[in-house]
Motif scaffolding. Structure first.
Motif, PDB file in Angstrom:
ATOM      1  N   MET A 192       0.834  -1.207   0.000  1.00 10.52           N
ATOM      2  CA  MET A 192       0.000   0.000   0.000  1.00 10.52           C
ATOM      3  C   MET A 192       0.866   1.252   0.000  1.00 10.52           C
ATOM      4  O   MET A 192       0.614   2.210  -0.737  1.00 10.52           O
ATOM      5  CB  MET A 192      -0.922   0.002   1.227  1.00 10.52           C
ATOM      6  N   LEU A 193       1.905   1.200   0.835  1.00 11.14           N
ATOM      7  CA  LEU A 193       2.768   2.371   0.944  1.00 11.14           C
ATOM      8  C   LEU A 193       3.539   2.608  -0.356  1.00 11.14           C
ATOM      9  O   LEU A 193       3.606   3.737  -0.860  1.00 11.14           O
ATOM     10  CB  LEU A 193       3.733   2.171   2.114  1.00 11.14           C
ATOM     11  N   TYR A 210      -5.541   0.101  -6.554  1.00 12.03           N
ATOM     12  CA  TYR A 210      -4.570  -0.704  -5.810  1.00 12.03           C
ATOM     13  C   TYR A 210      -4.942  -2.181  -5.878  1.00 12.03           C
ATOM     14  O   TYR A 210      -4.106  -3.036  -6.180  1.00 12.03           O
ATOM     15  CB  TYR A 210      -4.506  -0.201  -4.367  1.00 12.03           C
ATOM     16  N   SER A 263       1.148   4.134  -2.878  1.00  9.49           N
ATOM     17  CA  SER A 263       0.602   5.465  -2.646  1.00  9.49           C
ATOM     18  C   SER A 263       1.691   6.536  -2.624  1.00  9.49           C
ATOM     19  O   SER A 263       1.426   7.689  -2.965  1.00  9.49           O
ATOM     20  CB  SER A 263      -0.210   5.490  -1.355  1.00  9.49           C
ATOM     21  N   ILE A 264       2.895   6.144  -2.242  1.00  7.24           N
ATOM     22  CA  ILE A 264       3.986   7.118  -2.226  1.00  7.24           C
ATOM     23  C   ILE A 264       4.196   7.712  -3.619  1.00  7.24           C
ATOM     24  O   ILE A 264       4.551   8.878  -3.769  1.00  7.24           O
ATOM     25  CB  ILE A 264       5.288   6.429  -1.743  1.00  7.24           C
ATOM     26  N   PHE A 275      -8.446   5.237  -5.625  1.00  5.95           N
ATOM     27  CA  PHE A 275      -7.129   4.686  -5.301  1.00  5.95           C
ATOM     28  C   PHE A 275      -7.214   3.247  -4.834  1.00  5.95           C
ATOM     29  O   PHE A 275      -6.406   2.401  -5.210  1.00  5.95           O
ATOM     30  CB  PHE A 275      -6.464   5.553  -4.220  1.00  5.95           C
ATOM     31  N   ILE A 276      -8.208   2.972  -3.979  1.00  7.11           N
ATOM     32  CA  ILE A 276      -8.282   1.627  -3.410  1.00  7.11           C
ATOM     33  C   ILE A 276      -8.571   0.605  -4.500  1.00  7.11           C
ATOM     34  O   ILE A 276      -7.951  -0.451  -4.557  1.00  7.11           O
ATOM     35  CB  ILE A 276      -9.331   1.580  -2.288  1.00  7.11           C
ATOM     36  N   PHE A 313       2.397   8.977  -5.705  1.00  9.85           N
ATOM     37  CA  PHE A 313       1.636  10.167  -6.102  1.00  9.85           C
ATOM     38  C   PHE A 313       2.089  11.428  -5.382  1.00  9.85           C
ATOM     39  O   PHE A 313       1.552  12.492  -5.583  1.00  9.85           O
ATOM     40  CB  PHE A 313       0.144   9.943  -5.855  1.00  9.85           C
ATOM     41  N   LEU A 314       3.063  11.264  -4.490  1.00  9.24           N
ATOM     42  CA  LEU A 314       3.521  12.441  -3.754  1.00  9.24           C
ATOM     43  C   LEU A 314       4.590  13.168  -4.575  1.00  9.24           C
ATOM     44  O   LEU A 314       5.145  12.614  -5.521  1.00  9.24           O
ATOM     45  CB  LEU A 314       4.116  12.011  -2.414  1.00  9.24           C
TER      46      LEU A 314
END
Lengths: 270, 291, 422
Positions: free
Chosen positions: A85-86, A178, A89-90, A174-175, A92-93
């Motif tokens: 997950m990390l 993923y 999602s990272i 996002f979920i 998109f930062l």
């Protein structure tokens, strides 16, 4: 030339792996035989050592095996889920924030656990999770999160941006993205994370010793430590115990050895 | 897709890992720093602020410098021995024949085993009447060395058990690295008439730089947290002759019940290990770029 | 629905017994295991008490090592798992000071022949004086003594040195000592005896001053005591294997006849089989100045945690456990622990056992008139206790002595630890 290389290689490997042979072979011997001819094949072959450690030793073996299996698998699941997950999602930062997070993750990767064991212990105590398997599992999840994230990130790089963009255009959040797109792609990387974190967690000694204490039960490594502490042990039983608690990881390694090495390389940031 | 505050689903994905990591890894580091200025006893649950006094005491603590010295010696030995033997094994096994495939798999097994299993394995081999001494006496070498009872040899024994596992690791990493060296390059060098040593010096050694970096860093990290192997092998003894810094910290915190003092030692260990790893990374990393 | 039902059934199976047995009092009880007192001994002893008092459910806890029992208890306390009851053969002083142990009432002590024992702090007893151990005895191999022409048991320190040099001339290792890794306590045994006999037994203010910071280890008496131990090593009178033996191997080394003398606590007598191939004798370790002193330890019974949920019941269990006559008998037989129980009768209660003659010799030594009894060094309590953490330092420095370090270096180590702990 080739045969010389083969010969030298095999000869060196035999010397190098001799300790493993000793443990294995002596676990099938009677005590006298071990003391007199430690290096030879058993004169009289026996399963007594294995039977003994199952029968006596206050269920130490069966207890620690069950405990270790349960908490190792749970730790693996936590690491898998959280780090994938990390890693996703990272993505998109902004580059800057990504880098800051990675510096912290790297710090976690090279951190010797004894440094933080005392505060971890007080924190777990604060939330009443000290001496529980849940507390230990959470700690392992946190400790191996950087490794998992780095491995997954390596694989994430191979995913074309367009694929993710396309799924968002289709209205996925996002979920969903993923679950539907990223997870299937990360499958091969998961094998690496599973086998490596699994081995580390299974083999860990200090963390369960301190964070788990004696009443909640024991893990395989702590069980081994306890067994040696009892004065009545004999070598044959000690060897048998070591063989049995190493067997699960050895088997897992033999089947998944390709992923093991790939994962190590990926986790080293290559 | 842009992230904004409405993306609750995004935060659901990113936060669990970060929160867990911050509470159980980053926050504890801060707490270690905080604790190191206190005198803390778990027995009585007392927290007294004493400023820098803990650090002042460390200056006079022989055991601390003893342990630092032990860890430094061990890491120097481990880095050299494991890297050299790792390269030798890797060069030997770097062949496509089936035998080498099997050897490659077998050679890695020590790394899979638990350090405490390895500790006890070597403990039984290295006792006074253990296999090593028996083996040596076959060749009429009656050294009668007490591998675990003599302060110097105890450290040698610890290094053996440590390197054994790390050699396995190094070999595999070097092997993976060797695979990336193109065959044509090797053939080209051979045609140039370079001898073996030259070939290694000018071809393999520079190209193995990435593996050297990984191995050295991994070796350093595992030496700084060395605990279980030594516990099983010598218990840190005889006396304090093989007590690693991790053992000293755990003993001070949980056995002597001086949590603040142990934290201040942890902080120093963090600085030392961080600095060493950083220097190794920068120095070796530069080498990689140079070539 | 089906799953829910099953879950409910499962839950009720798990929960009902724990409600049903609400009257049962569950106590965590820490014991220790040695070659002489293996798991069976403790299981039997606990079962005996539980049989008479079925309200107890006892969870036995065993530390990884006898010598580290105190350390382990601290770790347990730090992790909120401090046991309710614990056998007290560790340095209890620190735990009493931290308020972790519950004092016993006078009524609890009525059954003990000597109700004072070691655990008395500020007039309260914190550890039941269950047994007496004579700590400063030396066991010897009678045939080796004969072969070296030694006809009498050494009475003074110089007798002992003469005996050792005669034995050495006869190609016999005079002393078996040692203790590797976790068994550093065994390596420290002769030193703890020597310090008790020649320092704390002679100068009764020494420990108080040490605690107050008025004195340190640089003391002529202390130097002599450490010198006495290290001279054994320097003269080549000790076994070369000293630092690679664990406790049970150490004991076995003497039993195998690899050396002539074995300084250990009287409990060693419990390890000698009746049909042992050679005869073993025992004599008290002489003090350097010739004064008749004996290091004894009357304590070792259960102590009760101040944190326990059931203080009354835990005390009851502790008293019953330590005064169970059958347990006392088994303890005497296996570990030569001399019971301190008024109700215990040597002849009647030992009827079923064939005791080793050594055990009677030890009782005789203990009852010799005119001996000054000294508490065991590092196990003292109250004003005489060492600072917490020093015991471990004494243990590991004993290993240093055995590895040949100079006395001055040992004293330096102890002093710098003292400064650090103050």
């Amino acid at each position: 030339m080739f045969y010389r290389q083969v010969f030298i290689s095999i000869f060196l490997s035999i010397i190098f792996l001799f300790p493993l042979y000793l443990v294995f072979v002596n676990s099938f011997k009677f005590e006298n035989d071990i003391l007199n001819n430690p290096a030879s094949f058993p004169e009289l072959f026996t399963f007594n050592n294995y039977i003994n450690i199952f029968v006596k030793s206050n269920d130490l073996l069966s207890n620690s095996l069950t405990n270790s299996i349960i908490f190792t698998s749970l730790s693996i699941i936590f690491v898998l889920v959280l780090s994938s997950m990390l890693a996703f999602s990272i993505h998109f930062l902004s580059k800057k924030i990504q880098n800051i997070i990675f510096i912290f993750l790297l710090l976690g990767l090279i951190l010797p656990t004894p440094i933080i064991l005392i505060p971890v212990f007080t924190i777990l105590k604060f939330v009443n999770l000290n001496n529980t398997f849940i507390g230990l599992i959470l700690f392992f999840a946190a400790y191996y999160l950087p490794f998992g994230t780095l491995v997954f990130r390596g694989f994430m790089k191979n995913i074309p941006k367009e694929m993710i963009e396309a799924s968002f255009i289709d209205g996925a959040n996002f979920i969903v993205c993923y679950l539907k797109i990223i997870l299937p792609i990360l499958k091969p990387a998961s094998a690496s994370v599973i086998i490596i974190t699994g081995t580390w967690v299974w083999n860990d000694f200090l963390n369960p010793l301190i964070l788990l204490g004696p009443l909640e039960g024991t893990t395989v490594t702590v069980g081994l430590y306890r067994m040696v502490g009892q004065y009545s042990i004999n070598f044959g039983e000690l060897y048998a115990f070591m063989v049995l608690i190493s067997l699960p990881v050895l088997i897992a390694y033999l089947f998944l050895q390709k992923y093991f090495i790939e994962g190590l390389l990926a986790g080293s940031g290559k | 897709m842009k992230i904004n505050k409405k993306n609750l689903d995004y935060f659901l994905l990113i936060s669990p890992g970060l929160i867990l990591f911050s509470t159980l890894i980053i926050f504890p580091i801060c707490l270690t720093i905080f604790y190191s200025f206190f005198k803390i006893s778990f027995l009585t649950n007392n927290y007294d602020f004493i400023g820098y006094k803990n650090f002042y005491k460390i200056l006079y603590k022989k055991e601390f410098f003893n342990s630092i010295q032990i860890v430094l010696v061990l890491s120097i030995v481990a880095v050299t021995v494991s890297n050299i033997l790792g390269i030798i094994f890797a060069k030997l096994f770097n062949h496509d024949h089936k035998i080498f495939l099997i050897l490659r798999i077998l050679i890695f097994t020590p790394f899979i085993l638990s350090p405490i299993v390895i500790g006890y394995t070597f403990a039984t081999i290295l006792t006074d009447k253990g296999i090593l001494n028996q083996f040596l006496s076959i060749f009429f070498i009656n050294l009668e060395i007490s591998w675990l009872g003599n302060p110097t040899y105890a450290l040698v024994s610890v290094s053996i058990a440590l390197c054994w596992q790390l050699i396995a690791f190094c070999t595999v990493i070097y092997l993976a690295n060797l695979k990336n060296i193109p065959r044509e390059l090797e053939d080209a060098v051979e045609i140039d008439g370079a001898n073996k040593i030259q070939k290694f010096r000018y071809l393999d050694w520079p190209l193995l730089a990435p593996a050297l970096t990984i191995n050295t860093v991994v070796i350093l990290i595992s030496t700084f947290k060395l605990y279980d192997r030594v516990l099983a092998l010598t218990g840190g003894g005889p006396g304090r002759a093989s007590e690693t810094i991790a053992m000293l910290i755990i003993r001070t915190a949980f056995n002597e019940n001086r949590v603040g003092f142990a934290s201040s030692m942890s902080l120093l260990l963090l600085i030392i290990s961080g600095a060493t790893t950083f220097i190794a990374l920068v120095y070796l990393g530069k080498r990689e770029v140079d070539n | 629905m089906n799953i829910l039902k099953r879950l409910l059934i499962l839950l009720s199976i798990v929960l009902i017994p724990s409600f049903g047995s609400a009257k049962q009092i569950e106590l965590d009880f820490m014991v220790f295991e040695t070659p002489n007192l293996p798991a069976e001994f403790w299981d039997d002893a606990i079962e005996r008490t539980v049989k008479d008092f079925p309200q107890f459910k006892i969870n036995k806890i065993v530390p990884p090592n006898v010598g580290s029992m105190g350390d382990y208890l601290k770790q347990l306390q730090a992790t909120d798992q401090f046991p309710d009851v614990m056998m007290s053969n560790f340095a209890v002083a620190e735990f009493i000071e931290a308020g972790l142990l519950l004092p016993f009432e006078d009524s609890d002590l009525e059954r003990f022949a000597d109700p004072v024992g070691l655990g008395l702090t500020n007039g309260r007893q914190y550890a039941l004086p269950m047994i007496t151990v004579v700590e400063s005895v030396i066991f010897y191999n009678k045939s080796m003594f004969e072969a070296a022409g030694i006809t009498e048991e050494p009475k003074t320190w110089s007798d002992l040195e003469n005996a050792a040099s005669n034995l050495k001339k006869n190609n016999v290792t005079p002393f078996i000592v040692g203790g590797a890794a976790g068994d550093s306590w065994a390596a420290a045994w002769p030193l703890m005896d020597l310090v008790a006999l020649n320092v704390t037994g002679k100068d009764e203010n020494y420990l108080k001053d040490l605690r107050n910071g008025d004195r340190n280890f640089s003391d002529p008496l202390m130097e002599d005591a450490i010198n006495a131990y290290s001279s054994l090593v320097k003269n080549g009178w000790t076994n070369s294997t000293a630092l690679s033996l664990n406790y049970s191997e150490l004991q076995q080394t003497f039993l195998n006849g690899d050396g002539a003398m074995y300084p250990m606590g009287s409990f060693f007598a419990g390890a000698v089989p009746l049909d042992h191939p050679f005869e073993i004798g025992v004599f008290p370790m002489p003090a350097l100045d010739g004064t008749p002193r004996l290091v004894t330890y009357t304590s070792g019974g259960p102590a009760v945690s101040a944190l326990t949920e059931y203080p009354e019941e835990a005390r009851l269990f502790a008293v019953e456990f330590s005064t169970n006559v059958k347990t006392n008998a088994d303890d005497l037989f296996r570990d030569a622990h001399i019971p301190n129980n008024k109700l215990f009768d040597l002849e009647k209660d030992m009827a079923g056992y064939e005791l080793h003659p050594l055990i009677f010799e030890i009782i005789e030594i203990l009852q010799t008139p005119g001996l000054q009894h000294v508490p065991f060094f590092t196990f003292e309590v109250g004003d005489y206790a060492l600072l917490p953490g020093l015991q471990g330092e004494v243990f590991s420095n004993s290993q240093e002595i055995l590895s040949g370090k100079e006395t001055s270096e040992i004293i330096d180590n102890l002093n710098s630890k003292l400064i650090e702990l103050q």
